[in-house]
Design an enzyme around this catalytic site. Structure first.
Site, short mmCIF file in Angstrom:
data_model
loop_
_atom_site.label_atom_id
_atom_site.label_comp_id
_atom_site.label_asym_id
_atom_site.label_seq_id
_atom_site.Cartn_x
_atom_site.Cartn_y
_atom_site.Cartn_z
N ASP A 11 0.87 -1.16 0.00
CA ASP A 11 0.00 0.00 0.00
C ASP A 11 0.92 1.23 0.00
OD1 ASP A 11 -2.40 1.61 0.49
OD2 ASP A 11 -1.58 1.86 2.50
N ASP A 13 -0.08 5.14 0.84
CA ASP A 13 -0.29 6.12 1.92
C ASP A 13 -0.43 5.43 3.27
OD1 ASP A 13 -0.56 8.61 0.29
OD2 ASP A 13 -2.15 7.43 -0.63
#
Length: 215
Positions: A11, A13
């Site tokens: 991922d 952020d």
């Protein structure tokens, strides 16, 4: 604990970079512009595609325009200190061959590229909100990344900071590593929990990547 994998899926952020201040700033402005400040306060924001959030708050006929607006606000905020690397990101990614890892983000491609470019990260493979029909916690984003890398999902490791992303990784049949950068330990269900990527090391061999927790 050691984990062996053929591909690592990150991922963005909250995992590789932090953009929390920018996200909060831009979405607060957006909610004010569209007159949904009160409703916005009750919405789960982190780790979800913007289109889902916008659709939850506004009538369908306003969604395209409102979606374009929040993307523009967030992209324009990047040069204003809207993003910075989290501890360990540069070193950990630097130890990996480009064809062994991918970024899997709920952001649009335009926004993800703006944030990653700002911190000098250039993934060879990236899955964004523009590439999928169902976002996290659905497994589609991670399954697509595994397919693009040519790796069996069972041999992939997902690195996430959000419950929705971890759920997506589990549903894809992948090993999960949770980073406690944005959520508390009791909120995260994963095979391994660490503070951030600085807690890990990667040893690359011909057939796999061995991930270890640093002493």
């Amino acid at each position: 604990m050691k984990i062996r994998a053929q591909a690592l899926l990150f991922d963005n952020d909250g995992t590789l970079v932090s953009s929390l201040a920018s996200v909060d700033r831009c979405w607060a402005r957006w909610a004010e512009e569209y007159g949904v400040t009160e409703e916005f306060g009750r919405v789960e924001l982190h780790g979800r595609p913007a289109v889902e959030i916008v659709a939850e708050l506004l009538p369908a006929d306003l969604v395209p325009e409102a979606l374009a607006r929040i993307e523009t606000l967030e992209v324009e905020d990047v040069p204003n200190g809207g993003v910075h690397l989290l501890p360990g990101t540069k070193a950990f990614l630097g130890a990996l061959p480009a064809d062994r890892w991918a970024v899997v983000t709920s952001a649009t491609r335009r926004l993800a590229e703006a944030r990653l470019d700002a911190v000098g990260i250039l993934p060879k493979t990236m899955v964004t909100a523009d590439d999928i029909t169902r976002g996290k916690p659905d497994p589609e984003p991670y399954l697509l990344a595994a397919r693009e890398l040519g790796v069996d999902p069972a041999h992939c490791v997902v690195f996430e900071d959000a419950p929705a992303g971890l759920a997506a990784g589990r549903a894809a049949g992948m090993t999960t590593v949770a980073l406690t950068t944005t959520h508390q330990v009791h909120e995260l269900d994963a095979d391994l929990l660490v503070q951030d990527l600085s807690a890990l090391s990667a040893l690359v061999t011909e057939g796999a990547v061995e991930i270890s927790v640093r002493d």
